[in-house]
Design an enzyme around this catalytic site. Structure first.
Site, PDB file in Angstrom:
ATOM      1  CE1 TYR A  53      -3.178  -2.885   0.329  1.00 31.70           C
ATOM      2  CE2 TYR A  53      -3.597  -2.279   2.603  1.00 31.70           C
ATOM      3  CZ  TYR A  53      -3.857  -3.083   1.520  1.00 31.70           C
ATOM      4  OH  TYR A  53      -4.800  -4.076   1.612  1.00 31.70           O
ATOM      5  N   PRO A 206     -15.861  -4.940   1.031  1.00 37.34           N
ATOM      6  CG  PRO A 206     -16.306  -4.241   3.212  1.00 37.34           C
ATOM      7  CD  PRO A 206     -15.190  -4.390   2.225  1.00 37.34           C
ATOM      8  CG  LEU A 207     -19.018  -0.849   1.599  1.00 33.01           C
ATOM      9  CD1 LEU A 207     -18.699   0.576   2.012  1.00 33.01           C
ATOM     10  CD2 LEU A 207     -20.457  -1.208   1.944  1.00 33.01           C
ATOM     11  N   GLY A 210     -16.925   0.230  -3.434  1.00 37.46           N
ATOM     12  CA  GLY A 210     -17.668   1.491  -3.367  1.00 37.46           C
ATOM     13  C   GLY A 210     -18.926   1.516  -4.209  1.00 37.46           C
ATOM     14  CG  LEU A 212     -22.362  -3.353  -3.344  1.00 41.28           C
ATOM     15  CD1 LEU A 212     -21.820  -4.420  -2.400  1.00 41.28           C
ATOM     16  CD2 LEU A 212     -23.690  -3.797  -3.942  1.00 41.28           C
ATOM     17  N   GLY A 214     -24.163   3.034  -4.021  1.00 41.34           N
ATOM     18  CA  GLY A 214     -25.085   3.713  -4.925  1.00 41.34           C
ATOM     19  C   GLY A 214     -24.556   5.004  -5.486  1.00 41.34           C
ATOM     20  CE  LYS A 215     -18.976   6.374  -3.141  1.00 42.34           C
ATOM     21  NZ  LYS A 215     -17.659   6.745  -2.574  1.00 42.34           N
TER      22      LYS A 215
END
Length: 314
Positions: A53, A206-207, A210, A212, A214-215
């Site tokens: 990272y 997990p999203l 990003g 999920l 809805g953005k």
């Protein structure tokens, strides 16, 4: 924030973990400090990092802000090794792994990792050599528990069985995998193997990277990861017709429950069988606070079933 045991081990972590993938690239030291404080104040313990990272910069920042503002004993540090190369070998060679571990500890300013997650599968290095590196790390006090990153089911089973056969070798307690409503392929082989061997899951992205939240339903916001030159390919891999159908289901569920799409998606993955923690990344402390706030959200059985159906793997 409630805690769970990781698999069949005694290690306990917060159900939501803090990821540091963007630290050093899109997240500076000041924002990182705010995120870590917000996370710990909410009862979070699990912090995930990796030497890849920001080419090590993420670990340097984590070390600075941790040692300046948060007692080390408050955190469960999960460090993921990269694939170093050098005179001691590369990949999963014993010398390379231990050298990379020492470099990680130096950047973090700590004497041990609570969870050391080994990268990938190295067909060019005997598994016994890799496992011996883990045992050296554990016996020397530099590592408390060990896990794997993105193994297949057969790889996880092979490592677990070989470790038990050798005796006096640390058996993996965790597997860090991408897992979300948009990415459920691990359910076919890996997750049954993890359940059989008592291995807990750390779900990253997990999203759905990003998506999920809805953005991206109506385009690409200028301040989103999809607008970042560095992270755009990472997000775009999860934007397709199937994803759009799943996102719409999440939006519908959120509207019916009077909560956010983020809360629905995160609660779904957080409570999947075998998941010890869902590891989230955030742009800033406010965004992280929204993720942490989902701790109080529990999905009704009917909504969970509907989301299961719309996202079932092909």
């Amino acid at each position: 924030m409630r805690r769970r045991r990781v698999g069949a081990s005694g290690l306990q972590v917060s159900r939501i973990g803090l990821g540091t993938m963007t630290w050093g690239d899109d997240t500076d030291e000041e924002s990182a400090a705010e995120q870590l404080t917000t996370f710990v104040d909410a009862g979070g313990t699990l912090v995930e990092t990796a030497d890849v990272y920001g080419a090590g910069r993420a670990q340097e920042i984590l070390g600075k802000v941790m040692n300046a503002s948060v007692p080390r004993d408050y955190l469960v540090l999960a460090g993921r090794g990269g694939l170093p190369t050098g005179v001691l070998g590369d990949g999963a060679a014993r010398g390379a792994l231990l050298s990379a571990l020492d470099a990680t500890l130096s950047r973090l300013g700590t004497d041990h990792l609570d969870l050391w997650q080994l990268p990938g599968w190295d067909a060019d290095v005997p598994l016994e050599e890799t496992l011996s590196a883990v045992q050296v790390a554990v016996m020397s006090g530099r590592v408390r528990y060990a896990g794997l990153v993105a193994p297949s089911g057969w790889q996880l089973a092979t490592v677990a069985e070989r470790a038990r056969t050798l005796g006096n070798v640390t058996v993996p307690v965790s597997a860090q995998i991408e897992y979300s409503l948009l990415s459920r392929s691990a359910e076919v082989e890996l997750i049954p193997a993890a359940r059989h061997h008592g291995v807990g899951l750390l779900a990253w992205a997990p999203l759905g990277r990003g998506v999920l939240t809805g953005k991206y339903a109506d385009g690409t916001p200028a301040d989103s990861r999809a607008a970042s030159p560095v992270l755009a390919p990472y997000v775009e891999a999860r934007r397709n017709e199937r994803s759009a159908r799943i996102v719409q289901a999440v939006l519908t569920a959120a509207d019916g429950l009077g909560t956010s799409p983020l809360a629905v998606a995160l609660a779904w993955i957080r409570d999947r069988p075998g998941v010890a923690a869902a590891v989230v990344g955030a742009r800033d402390a406010a965004q992280l606070a929204a993720s942490v706030a989902t701790e109080t959200v529990d999905l009704p059985t009917e909504i969970r079933a509907a989301l299961d159906d719309v996202s079932v793997p092909g």
